[in-house]
Design a protein around this motif. Structure first.
Motif, PDB file in Angstrom:
ATOM      1  N   VAL A 157       0.534  -0.969   0.140  1.00 33.37           N
ATOM      2  CA  VAL A 157      -0.237  -0.093  -0.174  1.00 33.37           C
ATOM      3  C   VAL A 157       0.590   0.937   0.051  1.00 33.37           C
ATOM      4  N   SER A 158       0.336   2.520  -1.134  1.00 33.80           N
ATOM      5  CA  SER A 158       1.682   3.606  -1.004  1.00 33.80           C
ATOM      6  C   SER A 158       0.853   4.395  -1.018  1.00 33.80           C
ATOM      7  N   ASP A 175      -4.551  18.153  -6.838  1.00 38.74           N
ATOM      8  CA  ASP A 175      -3.110  17.712  -7.499  1.00 38.74           C
ATOM      9  C   ASP A 175      -3.704  16.326  -7.267  1.00 38.74           C
ATOM     10  N   PHE A 176      -2.789  15.524  -7.825  1.00 37.99           N
ATOM     11  CA  PHE A 176      -2.990  13.418  -8.077  1.00 37.99           C
ATOM     12  C   PHE A 176      -2.252  12.881  -7.064  1.00 37.99           C
ATOM     13  N   SER A 177      -2.436  13.794  -5.643  1.00 36.98           N
ATOM     14  CA  SER A 177      -1.631  13.012  -4.698  1.00 36.98           C
ATOM     15  C   SER A 177      -2.863  11.694  -4.327  1.00 36.98           C
ATOM     16  N   GLY A 178      -2.596  10.230  -3.603  1.00 36.60           N
ATOM     17  CA  GLY A 178      -3.080   9.601  -3.744  1.00 36.60           C
ATOM     18  C   GLY A 178      -3.086   7.946  -3.234  1.00 36.60           C
ATOM     19  N   LEU A 179      -3.282   6.782  -3.167  1.00 39.84           N
ATOM     20  CA  LEU A 179      -2.962   5.580  -2.795  1.00 39.84           C
ATOM     21  C   LEU A 179      -2.862   5.268  -4.270  1.00 39.84           C
ATOM     22  N   LYS A 180      -1.876   3.262  -4.092  1.00 36.80           N
ATOM     23  CA  LYS A 180      -1.615   2.713  -4.676  1.00 36.80           C
ATOM     24  C   LYS A 180      -1.831   1.559  -3.753  1.00 36.80           C
ATOM     25  N   ILE A 181      -2.535   0.506  -4.321  1.00 34.74           N
ATOM     26  CA  ILE A 181      -2.726  -0.341  -4.007  1.00 34.74           C
ATOM     27  C   ILE A 181      -2.551  -1.875  -4.918  1.00 34.74           C
ATOM     28  N   LEU A 182      -1.050  -2.874  -4.764  1.00 36.63           N
ATOM     29  CA  LEU A 182      -0.548  -3.146  -4.858  1.00 36.63           C
ATOM     30  C   LEU A 182      -0.257  -4.433  -4.884  1.00 36.63           C
TER      31      LEU A 182
END
Length: 187
Positions: A157-158, A175-182
């Motif tokens: 989780v990033s 802005d495009f700040s957020g979260l990645k789940i990989l």
């Protein structure tokens, strides 16, 4: 010139690591959720695909060079969505790693990374498409799960900060700040 020197240093590190068999590759996918902290955004979570090289992977920490393909859809009229191509360099540590413990089932991980992303929106025929670049700064928390042999699964989780100020897909002043789940297979 600075970018060329950085690229040359990274290339030399990759060649040296591959000669000593200290190089791992990973490929995976998951979810990208940009503009997560904006309440009036009309971007929907989308797909994320990543490819990375990890150097050295077996000493309790590693350096990671990662790229990928990110895509989200938009609910705004005349906009289909936003696509991104990131390139980041990071550091990952396995805080409970013990050199002589042998292969264990689950290994927690923590990491940080930084780099850049090239973004563009996908518009209908009556809108002009825009392109922009932005910096990326993020953190990682997750686990590596051994699958057998030298193959493992990384679940990460990033949360990340992406200050892309352009009005991509009609998302002005966001802005495009957020979260990645990989989830990535490492081999």
């Amino acid at each position: 010139m600075k970018i060329a020197i950085l690229f040359l240093v990274l290339l030399c590190a990759l060649v040296a690591a591959s000669e000593r068999s200290e190089l791992e590759m990973s490929f995976g996918g998951g979810v990208w959720m940009p503009s997560l902290f904006d309440s009036d955004t009309q971007l929907n979570p989308g797909l994320a695909f990543v490819l990375s090289i990890q150097i050295p992977p077996s000493l309790g920490n590693c350096f990671i060079i990662e790229t990928g393909y990110l895509s989200v859809t938009s609910d705004r009229d005349n906009w289909k969505g936003v696509t991104g191509l990131p390139l980041t360099i990071g550091y990952r540590t396995y805080p409970f790693y013990r050199k002589y413990a042998g292969p264990r089932g689950i290994e927690p991980l923590l990491g940080i990374y930084g780099g850049g992303i090239f973004l563009w929106d996908r518009a209908d025929e009556n809108q002009d498409s825009k392109k922009t670049g932005a910096a990326v700064i993020g953190a990682e928390i997750g686990a590596r799960i051994m699958l057998g042999g030298s193959t493992s699964l990384d679940l990460v989780v990033s949360p990340e900060w992406v200050p892309a100020g352009s009005a991509l897909a009609g998302e002005s002043n966001k802005d495009f700040s957020g979260l990645k789940i990989l989830a990535s297979i490492v081999f």
